[in-house]
Design a protein around this motif. Structure first.
Motif, PDB file in Angstrom:
ATOM      1  N   ALA A 296       0.838  -1.043   0.080  1.00  0.00           N
ATOM      2  CA  ALA A 296       0.043   0.034  -0.080  1.00  0.00           C
ATOM      3  C   ALA A 296       0.823   1.336  -0.085  1.00  0.00           C
ATOM      4  O   ALA A 296       0.471   2.216  -0.610  1.00  0.00           O
ATOM      5  CB  ALA A 296      -0.815  -0.181   1.177  1.00  0.00           C
ATOM      6  N   ALA A 300       0.570   4.175  -2.598  1.00  0.00           N
ATOM      7  CA  ALA A 300       0.518   5.543  -2.219  1.00  0.00           C
ATOM      8  C   ALA A 300       1.744   6.528  -2.814  1.00  0.00           C
ATOM      9  O   ALA A 300       1.463   7.575  -3.111  1.00  0.00           O
ATOM     10  CB  ALA A 300       0.545   5.497  -0.757  1.00  0.00           C
ATOM     11  N   LEU A 304       1.098   9.608  -5.174  1.00  0.00           N
ATOM     12  CA  LEU A 304       1.109  10.818  -4.648  1.00  0.00           C
ATOM     13  C   LEU A 304       2.242  11.584  -5.625  1.00  0.00           C
ATOM     14  O   LEU A 304       2.209  12.688  -5.539  1.00  0.00           O
ATOM     15  CB  LEU A 304       1.575  11.001  -3.000  1.00  0.00           C
ATOM     16  N   PHE A 320      -6.920   6.733  -8.465  1.00  0.00           N
ATOM     17  CA  PHE A 320      -6.613   5.617  -7.386  1.00  0.00           C
ATOM     18  C   PHE A 320      -8.021   5.008  -6.964  1.00  0.00           C
ATOM     19  O   PHE A 320      -9.027   5.827  -6.879  1.00  0.00           O
ATOM     20  CB  PHE A 320      -6.294   6.486  -6.165  1.00  0.00           C
ATOM     21  N   ASP A 324      -9.560   1.388   1.435  1.00  0.00           N
ATOM     22  CA  ASP A 324     -10.187   1.603   2.741  1.00  0.00           C
ATOM     23  C   ASP A 324     -11.190   2.859   2.565  1.00  0.00           C
ATOM     24  O   ASP A 324     -10.615   4.124   2.251  1.00  0.00           O
ATOM     25  CB  ASP A 324      -8.945   2.442   3.436  1.00  0.00           C
ATOM     26  N   ASP A 328     -10.249   6.786   2.353  1.00  0.00           N
ATOM     27  CA  ASP A 328      -9.482   7.187   1.010  1.00  0.00           C
ATOM     28  C   ASP A 328     -10.437   7.514   0.194  1.00  0.00           C
ATOM     29  O   ASP A 328      -9.897   8.051  -1.180  1.00  0.00           O
ATOM     30  CB  ASP A 328      -8.425   6.266   0.662  1.00  0.00           C
ATOM     31  N   ASP A 408      -5.998  -0.254  -4.681  1.00  0.00           N
ATOM     32  CA  ASP A 408      -5.313  -0.537  -3.258  1.00  0.00           C
ATOM     33  C   ASP A 408      -6.248  -1.437  -2.672  1.00  0.00           C
ATOM     34  O   ASP A 408      -7.211  -1.027  -1.891  1.00  0.00           O
ATOM     35  CB  ASP A 408      -5.215   0.690  -2.466  1.00  0.00           C
TER      36      ASP A 408
END
Lengths: 486, 310
Positions: A296, A300, A304, A320, A324, A328, A408
């Motif tokens: 993860a 990320a 990012l 993305f 979660d 997110d 993710d």
């Protein structure tokens, strides 16, 4: 089992169900989520609850644990003659975790255990949670004074489960576990399944919801199948076969397509290259390994880095899909449409104003393509069941023109049918030249990728593709240097 | 770096120490029992108001009426409490109760706290004007005595600050009920599912805030000896700044009582420091804001190092 003679309450108490639902119906406005359900749950039973997203599983358990009140019908707790679920020893592990991230483990246990008072409660709470974690997940490595926000999602799930399993001043009689293994890796999930079996052998009862039928068959003594708010089957687990169960659930079980069937895609140039992770145009790249080993974080970082520019550049380079959802993904106060359209509003806007017609058009198109179960996209996003909320996040990502899609662990708590739909969609989009980077805790899922990077301790331990891409190889690479816990 | 993010109390302490060192350097005479008391005297009511604000922020709300409420409490202290202590005490109790009711109402009707507290600030302000249309009143003698007491070793202001920090730290950070209240800020649903009544918890948080608001008003009157309906209006923003300076966050139940007290001390010190710098009063508010931004920027810098995720 104790001898009946030693039971002070007598045999009638012994055999009385822990919870009884009599002719229970639950409506949300015009939607009937649960229709005239009768159900008994007795001590020692492990009830496997299966059904699609939106079949009414969550509603059913919410009625049992008292989170929702029935529109009509009765919910009783005959064995304890308690008038509410908490007093009857009903505990629930929720799909959205019910931990306070700003508190430590011990403090979270204190919230669940209101009678823990007086000097040294913190120490006693710490001991209680540690003991519970040690029993359930030996070698968990989580300290009782750690703040929950510092834990990974898998660790949080373990803590959540451990709190519900701990005595809390009484004893848990009926545990409701809603997708408890969805963010756990195989080894930890295995420990949990063993703990559930032990708990039932000791006279506890469990309601176990999972989309992984293998798990259901492993622990359940009785299986309840739900469909459109009804219980359509309720029998001992050994009366079902895997295929039979899928048939009763009513979704066409599509066998995983073999690779030969899908025409080999043309893979383009390398689009992504970071810390050993590599992806080409049109490729589906999987990230695997045990949960919490840096997959993860790698995604990320990648995401990012690519999208944190100060200047808006029109089409985003990546989108993305969150696993979660709550943290997110979702805009909890927005409508379904607003949640979908977020990714393309900027590109369809004219003069800086939202083009409502095209927003609605694209939204409707994706509702059809991905099958979001709702009457109108103007409904609030939280009116959808968990799996449908996840579909909205997929729609959001795929509706944008971004060439790279990062996922993710997005299939957490998603039913088999939806998964098949999404797999097909992902393959179709990849054929059109989109690149997918896909982290999943389910090895089956990862095996559908073109290439898989296995993570161990924050670094890539293996890159597998073609014939080398098998479940066995992935497991081998995840565990290699360490003791196998599974 | 990780030290600062792990122990969020360190940065407020460091900011206060730095500011104090600079103040001592600019004006060495403050480095005495008397000087310190003068520097931090007015920080005591600010610290109490900051604690009140912190209790509200702790449950994910914000109180825009605390300044007016403290003013009202000060007016009550300078009039009723001085003339007829029993009625004065009853009015104070009623004020605390109305704060608790306000909290219950905000939760039960799902109203935005920011609107309700702002609206109530006009009610408090109106009542205060009603009591004291023009500045006046007298501090009760015992209140005056408490606020001007000269304990050995440490000036009253610092003793009071330590006391406030100690008591509220025990209440919020250590005691079980404080833990549950912080849990409301962290994940209210979880607390509700565990069988707690959120209405009662919110009422408790607001009631406690009301208690500290009343204490702030009394402390203020004890220091200034008279009151005025607008005496503490600036406390609203000062208290919010104090909570944030002290390492608290607006959401998520992440607050630190000791930090809030330190934040209040820092704000009071910043005002004195700017006077020592002979900065024109016109610029002082702006300069205070600059100090605030500097501290917050430092915090962001330290916490950001841990990476944005997990």
């Amino acid at each position: 089992m104790d001898e009946p003679a030693l039971q002070p309450t007598g045999p009638s108490r012994e055999t009385a169900p822990l919870v009884t639902l009599t002719d229970v119906t639950k409506r949300f406005g015009a939607v009937t989520a649960l229709n005239r359900v009768d159900l008994d749950i007795r001590a020692g039973e492990c009830l496997g609850l299966v059904g699609h997203n939106g079949a009414g599983k969550s509603t059913l358990v919410s009625l049992i644990n008292g989170a929702l009140a029935a529109s009509s019908g009765r919910v009783d707790f005959p064995a304890s003659s308690a008038d509410h679920a908490l007093a009857a020893g009903v505990r629930s592990v929720f799909q959205e975790l019910s931990l306070c991230p700003n508190l430590s483990l011990a403090e979270n246990l204190r919230i669940a255990h209101a009678d823990l008072r007086g000097w040294g409660w913190r120490r006693r709470a710490g001991a209680e949670i540690e003991a519970s974690l040690d029993t359930l997940f030996p070698g968990h490595g989580i300290a009782a004074d750690a703040l929950v926000e510092t834990l990974s999602i898998a660790q949080r799930q373990m803590v959540e489960i451990a709190i519900r399993f701990s005595p809390l001043g009484g004893a848990p009689k009926l545990l409701i576990l809603d997708e408890p293994t969805s963010s756990l890796d195989a080894g930890i999930a295995n420990q949990l399944l063993e703990a559930i079996t032990r708990f039932c052998d000791d006279g506890g009862a469990v309601v176990f919801i999972s989309h992984m039928l293998g798990e259901i068959f492993r622990v359940a003594s009785r299986i309840l199948v739900m469909k459109d708010g009804h219980i359509v089957a309720d029998e001992a687990a050994d009366h079902f076969t895997r295929q039979g169960l899928v048939d009763v659930m009513g979704h066409v079980a599509t066998a995983p397509e073999s690779d030969s069937e899908a025409s080999p895609r043309q893979l383009g140039d390398v689009l992504v290259e970071q810390a050993g992770l590599q992806a080409r145009r049109g490729e589906i790249v999987g990230l695997s390994g045990l949960a919490g080993h840096g997959q993860a974080e790698a995604l990320a970082r990648l995401y990012l880095d690519a999208t944190s520019a100060w200047r808006e550049t029109g089409t985003p380079p990546m989108v993305f899909v969150a696993g979660d959802r709550k943290r997110d993904g979702l805009l909890p106060l927005g409508s379904i449409l607003h949640n979908i359209s977020l990714s393309f509003l900027a590109t369809t806007a004219r003069w800086g104003l939202v083009d409502r017609a095209s927003e609605r058009r694209v939204g409707d198109e994706w509702q059809r393509r991905i099958g979001i179960r709702t009457q109108t996209l103007s409904n609030p996003i939280l009116s959808l069941s968990g799996g449908n909320q996840q579909k909205v996040l997929f729609a959001r990502a795929l509706a944008s023109a971004a060439p790279i899609v990062i996922m993710d662990d997005p299939m957490r708590g998603v039913d088999v049918g939806t998964k098949q739909d999404v797999y097909a969609l992902v393959r179709a989009e990849a054929t059109k030249g989109r690149t997918f980077l896909w982290y999943s805790t389910e090895t089956e899922e990862v095996c559908q990728c073109d290439r898989v990077f296995v993570y161990r301790n924050g670094a890539i331990s293996a890159a597998l593709s073609g014939d080398a891409l098998t479940e066995a190889k992935i497991l081998e690479a995840s565990f290699e240097m360490q003791e196998s816990e599974a | 770096m990780t030290l600062f993010s792990r122990y969020r109390i360190l940065l407020p302490i460091a900011s206060l120490a730095l500011l104090l060192a600079v103040t001592f350097y600019v004006q060495p005479r403050t480095m005495s029992y008397f000087g310190l008391n003068l520097l931090f005297n007015l920080a005591v009511p600010i610290a109490l108001a900051t604690i009140a604000q912190m209790l509200i922020i702790m449950v994910n709300d914000i109180d825009l009426g605390i300044g007016a409420f403290v003013s009202l409490a000060a007016c009550v202290a300078a009039t009723f409490l001085e003339q007829s202590p029993l009625i004065g005490a009853m009015i104070m109790a009623a004020l605390i109760l109305s704060y608790a009711l306000m909290g219950a109402m905000i939760h039960a009707l799902a109203l935005p706290a920011i609107v309700v507290t702002l609206g109530m600030s006009f009610v408090w302000g109106g009542l205060a004007l009603f009591l004291l249309p023009s500045p006046g009143g007298t501090s009760p003698a015992w209140l005056r005595a408490i606020m001007t007491v000269k304990p050995p070793l440490m000036p009253m202001a610092l003793v009071a600050a330590c006391l406030i920090a100690g008591v509220t730290h025990w209440l919020i950070a250590r005691a079980g009920i404080g833990t549950v209240l912080r849990g409301v800020g962290g994940n209210a649903d979880a607390v509700r599912r565990a069988g707690w009544s959120l209405v009662r918890l919110k009422a408790l948080a607001y009631g406690l805030a009301g208690l500290f608001g009343v204490l702030a008003g009394m402390a203020l009157v004890g220091l200034t000896t008279s009151a005025d309906a607008n005496i503490a209006l600036r406390y609203t923003l000062l208290s919010i700044a104090g909570v944030i300076l002290g390492g608290g966050e607006f959401t998520g139940g992440k607050v630190s009582p000791a930090g809030a007290v330190i934040g209040a001390l820092t704000l009071a010190l910043a005002a004195s420091f700017l006077s020592f710098m002979r900065l024109s009063p016109d610029w002082q508010i702006g300069a205070q804001g600059a100090i605030l931004i500097a501290v917050l920027a430092a915090r962001l810098l330290f916490n950001g190092r841990d990476g944005a995720r997990r």
